[in-house]
Design an enzyme around this catalytic site. Structure first.
Site, PDB file in Angstrom:
ATOM      1  N   LEU A  58       0.848  -1.199   0.000  1.00  0.00           N
ATOM      2  CA  LEU A  58       0.000   0.000   0.000  1.00  0.00           C
ATOM      3  C   LEU A  58       0.884   1.249   0.000  1.00  0.00           C
ATOM      4  CD1 LEU A  58      -2.913   0.325   2.596  1.00  0.00           C
ATOM      5  CD2 LEU A  58      -2.236   2.030   0.940  1.00  0.00           C
ATOM      6  N   GLU A  60       1.499   4.477  -2.745  1.00  0.00           N
ATOM      7  CA  GLU A  60       1.299   5.076  -4.069  1.00  0.00           C
ATOM      8  C   GLU A  60       2.601   5.592  -4.660  1.00  0.00           C
ATOM      9  OE1 GLU A  60      -0.557   5.524  -1.441  1.00  0.00           O
ATOM     10  OE2 GLU A  60      -2.418   4.583  -2.106  1.00  0.00           O
ATOM     11  N   PHE A  83      -8.100   5.565  -5.869  1.00  0.00           N
ATOM     12  CA  PHE A  83      -8.998   6.706  -6.045  1.00  0.00           C
ATOM     13  C   PHE A  83      -8.107   7.931  -6.231  1.00  0.00           C
ATOM     14  CE2 PHE A  83     -11.636   3.736  -3.737  1.00  0.00           C
ATOM     15  CZ  PHE A  83     -12.895   3.894  -4.294  1.00  0.00           C
ATOM     16  N   HIS A 129     -12.301  10.625  -1.970  1.00  0.00           N
ATOM     17  CA  HIS A 129     -12.465   9.599  -2.994  1.00  0.00           C
ATOM     18  C   HIS A 129     -13.011  10.205  -4.287  1.00  0.00           C
ATOM     19  CE1 HIS A 129     -12.038   6.912   0.411  1.00  0.00           C
ATOM     20  NE2 HIS A 129     -12.063   5.852  -0.377  1.00  0.00           N
TER      21      HIS A 129
HETATM   22  C1  LIG Z   1      -3.223   6.727   0.471  1.00  0.00           C
HETATM   23  C2  LIG Z   1      -4.342   5.741   0.345  1.00  0.00           C
HETATM   24  N1  LIG Z   1      -4.221   4.735  -0.524  1.00  0.00           N
HETATM   25  C3  LIG Z   1      -5.220   3.843  -0.672  1.00  0.00           C
HETATM   26  C4  LIG Z   1      -6.361   3.956   0.058  1.00  0.00           C
HETATM   27  C5  LIG Z   1      -7.494   2.961  -0.165  1.00  0.00           C
HETATM   28  N2  LIG Z   1      -7.597   2.095   0.980  1.00  0.00           N
HETATM   29  C6  LIG Z   1      -8.434   2.371   1.993  1.00  0.00           C
HETATM   30  S1  LIG Z   1      -8.257   1.337   3.246  1.00  0.00           S
HETATM   31  C7  LIG Z   1      -7.058   0.449   2.462  1.00  0.00           C
HETATM   32  C8  LIG Z   1      -6.422  -0.710   3.160  1.00  0.00           C
HETATM   33  C9  LIG Z   1      -5.818  -0.298   4.460  1.00  0.00           C
HETATM   34  O1  LIG Z   1      -5.292  -1.389   5.114  1.00  0.00           O
HETATM   35  P1  LIG Z   1      -4.643  -1.273   6.547  1.00  0.00           P
HETATM   36  O2  LIG Z   1      -3.714  -0.102   6.591  1.00  0.00           O
HETATM   37  O3  LIG Z   1      -4.082  -2.589   6.883  1.00  0.00           O
HETATM   38  O4  LIG Z   1      -5.849  -0.930   7.510  1.00  0.00           O
HETATM   39  P2  LIG Z   1      -7.208  -1.738   7.751  1.00  0.00           P
HETATM   40  O5  LIG Z   1      -8.216  -1.204   6.783  1.00  0.00           O
HETATM   41  O6  LIG Z   1      -6.935  -3.172   7.552  1.00  0.00           O
HETATM   42  O7  LIG Z   1      -7.608  -1.418   9.143  1.00  0.00           O
HETATM   43  C10 LIG Z   1      -6.820   0.987   1.209  1.00  0.00           C
HETATM   44  C11 LIG Z   1      -5.874   0.443   0.227  1.00  0.00           C
HETATM   45  C12 LIG Z   1      -6.454   5.044   0.955  1.00  0.00           C
HETATM   46  N3  LIG Z   1      -7.548   5.250   1.714  1.00  0.00           N
HETATM   47  N4  LIG Z   1      -5.432   5.909   1.093  1.00  0.00           N
END
Ligand SMILES: Cc1ncc(C[n+]2csc(CCOP(=O)(O)OP(=O)(O)O)c2C)c(N)n1
Lengths: 325, 359
Positions: A58, A60, A83, A129
């Site tokens: 995760l 970007e 997004f 988003h």
């Molecule tokens: C900078 C960013 N990239 C992508 C997203 C999309 N997104 C939202 S939640 C998520 C997963 C997050 O996983 P984690 O950090 O393990 O937290 P969890 O949701 O499992 O509590 C993603 C990819 C985002 N909100 N912000």
């Protein structure tokens, strides 16, 4: 010919280009097993395997930054930013690195990456988003910025983007992903980047728009005809390169211009279009240019987003002002 | 346990999944404390389940459920003072409730109302963070200010395992350790970032061990054991308050439901895996202990659940009964004072509303 939604057309474009060129790879968050949070990459992992479709960590900046290196060294990455509001995390890599590789290396390196990202409002998403951030990237020389508004264009433009030797930001209006179906040829085809589309011809005024607002404007233009107003509608499709000739030809014909976009009004791309028209066709105008855009606030919460976005009432009011002048 | 130069990757646990534990360690927790912790977890579970149902009924917007993570959230929050600072992601509902967020306010938020943005004054909780890991840096800055001002507050950044891949997380860890500020990095490792499993997120065996590279203490704790989480967090918080600097805590847990209500976990998760984790439910193990000690009965459980359900209904009804706000309100709070063009836009909106005879 199959009737496809925009998301299906996008999926087909990627699949066909991956079949055609083994250097094309797909990477991003949740693009693999999950098939993308909107299913844009559905089935690609199954068909092309884990050496060509990557679920990345995760990050970007990591996704775009490594795509640059991949591209410089011969691959053709299609990277997804989940997004568009999350693109800020990759701003340096996209705007300051990818956009400038060709220039900085005196033409030695190019950076043929496509960055796909859903954007746009009206779908009740959480904060950040929905933001329409295209102007950040038209302000970054070296990037191409493409914004399709229907399934047919999405497929042809995406194939062009994948084959293009420059970095292309491909912004997909979330609201239109499954809004309607359209006949899309099965075989691969391209639509040149930098050619606007005249959605509807007209004599009384020109409405210039792109991306998510195109179907709305097209529908309103049809309704206006019953009231005796004959609007010409232009879908820019690409903001960079920009089809300035198509814009000027229409302005010369109608003499009245309205620009409709979702992004915040101040410093939005509409300002650029208006400035170009005033530089090159001032005397063809019989009224000041009208812009209908998002307000100068952060994209708001779901309860008020329909009032925030350019909507029929606001556009109708703009047209009245324009014609009354 | 906290030697920064020698990081053990053993997991701290006090109460196992069958409700058994080291009697000596258990003795440190009073019956009253155990009951409070259980009630807080049960309340959180009831609220989470109701919110999930309400989303399915279209009464609230996209929602990120946290069932399975109650022990991590409640255990860590119970170790804090109410004036400590919280920097949540979007999943820390139980933490925020314990730190003073009114349930009604949360309903405004999940209904997508402008009124859902503002925490009451005095509740030191930062707004829900959508950008993964961004809040970790804010927490470091806030803790830094506490240190500069000589105030005894601790700042806590909550985030998931996915967040540890973002640059912001690494920058935050580095700043925190270099400036030795009173911040706790609390990672709820629920093992998925949407569909991406832990093994594809990072190649390090634990999140906790990442602390070592920054010169910080790191601990792995059983995130489904509310006692162990509390104990670990308490030590971290006390150390931070004494000026001993930051710490990274990895609470190993599992998100039982989908990532959000827009997600379908069956695409990427096997049912057996979910079942195996269901057996480690954080509520279950504490309840077994309480029942064994004669502190909790089925009748008490039912009465408590009914009570919380009534609370949720009341909060929801209060939220929908209050004015929903209008487009004119979005122009407020953009700047301390609206610039001319923004003020013009607001005036235009008001004029249009009035012409249509709408509020
Ligand atoms: C900078 C960013 N990239 C992508 C997203 C999309 N997104 C939202 S939640 C998520 C997963 C997050 O996983 P984690 O950090 O393990 O937290 P969890 O949701 O499992 O509590 C993603 C990819 C985002 N909100 N912000």
């Amino acid at each position: 010919m199959a009737e496809l939604t925009m998301i299906e057309a996008i999926n087909e474009a990627m699949r066909q280009e991956m079949e055609r060129n083994s250097r094309v790879i797909v990477l991003g968050e949740d693009v693999g097993e999950n098939g993308g949070v909107f299913r844009a990459t559905d089935g690609l992992l199954e068909q092309f395997g884990p050496d060509r479709v990557f679920d990345t960590p995760l990050a970007e900046s990591g996704i775009i930054g490594t795509s640059i290196g991949l591209a410089v060294n011969g691959m053709r990455p299609i990277a997804e930013i989940q997004f568009l509001g999350f693109v800020y995390q990759a701003m340096d890599q996209l705007a300051a690195q990818a956009a400038r590789i060709r220039f900085r290396s005196g033409g030695r390196f190019s950076c043929p990456i496509v960055v796909r990202s859903p954007y746009g409002g009206g779908v009740r998403t959480p904060e950040l988003h929905s933001d329409a951030l295209e102007a950040l990237f038209t302000h970054s020389p070296g990037l191409k910025v493409v914004m399709p508004s229907n399934p047919y264009d999405a497929k042809g433009l995406l194939i062009s983007a994948i084959r293009d030797d420059d970095p292309v930001l491909f912004l997909e209006p979330m609201k239109l992903y499954r809004a309607f179906r359209m006949e899309v040829p099965e075989e691969p085809y391209t639509i040149p980047l930098g050619q606007a589309r005249v959605v509807k011809e007209g004599e009384d005024l020109t409405i210039i728009t792109w991306g998510a607002t195109v179907p709305l404007v097209a529908k309103l233009a049809d309704e206006m005809r019953t009231k005796g107003i004959d609007a010409e509608v232009i879908d820019l499709r690409c903001l960079q390169p920009l089809d300035i000739d198509a814009i000027l030809a229409s302005v010369e014909k109608t003499g009245r211009v309205m620009i409709v976009h979702e992004a915040v009004k101040t410093s939005g791309f509409g300002a650029e279009v208006a400035a170009l028209i005033s530089e090159r066709a001032l005397f063809a105008l019989s009224a000041p240019i009208v812009r209908v855009a998002g307000y100068d606030t952060p994209y708001p919460v779901p309860s008020v987003e329909d009032d925030w976005l350019p909507n029929p009432a606001r556009i109708a009011e703009g047209i009245e002002t324009l014609l009354r002048y | 346990m906290f030697d920064p130069n020698e990081l053990s990757i053993e997991m701290v646990q006090i109460l196992d999944e069958h409700g058994n534990g080291d009697e000596q360690k258990l003795a440190a927790f009073s019956d009253g404390w155990l009951l409070d912790a259980y009630r807080a977890m049960r309340r959180a579970r009831v609220i989470d389940e109701r919110l999930l149902r309400m989303q399915r009924q279209g009464r609230i917007g996209t929602y990120a459920p946290f069932s399975g993570q109650e022990a991590a959230q409640v255990g860590s929050a119970l170790a804090l003072r109410n004036d400590d600072w919280i920097f949540p992601s979007y999943r820390e509902v139980a933490v925020c409730l314990l730190q003073g967020m009114p349930l009604e306010q949360f309903f405004h938020y999940v209904q997508g109302r402008l009124s859902g943005k503002r925490m009451p004054d005095g509740v030191n909780i930062f707004p829900t963070q959508i950008i993964i890991a961004a809040q970790t840096l804010h927490a470091v800055g806030c803790a830094w200010a506490s240190k500069l001002k000589g105030e005894p507050h601790v700042s806590v950044a909550y985030f998931g395992d996915g967040a540890t891949s973002e640059g912001d997380f690494h920058e935050a860890m580095n700043f925190a350790a270099v400036y030795n500020v009173p911040v706790i990095f609390f990672c709820q490792n629920n093992q998925y970032a949407i569909s991406v499993p832990y093994a594809k997120q990072t190649a390090s065996r634990t999140i906790a061990q990442k602390a070592l590279a920054y010169g910080m203490k790191g601990v792995l704790v059983d995130g489904n054991d509310v006692l162990a989480v509390y104990e670990t967090m308490k030590q971290a918080v006390d150390a931070a308050r004494r000026g001993e600097g930051p710490m990274l805590i990895e609470a190993l847990t599992y998100r039982l439901g989908p990532h959000t209500t827009a997600d379908d976990p069956t695409k990427y998760r096997r049912p057996e895996e979910v079942e195996a984790w269901r057996r480690k439910d954080p509520l279950h193990r504490l309840r077994v202990l309480l029942e064994r000690r004669g502190l909790w009965t089925e009748a008490q459980e039912e009465a408590f659940v009914a009570e919380v359900n009534a609370e949720v209904t009341a909060a929801y009804e209060a939220a929908i009964a209050s004015p929903s706000g209008s487009i004119a309100d979005v122009f407020d709070h953009v700047y301390s004072e609206a610039p001319k063009l923004l003020a013009e836009q607001k005036a235009e909106v008001m004029r249009r509303k009035q012409a249509k005879g709408v509020k």
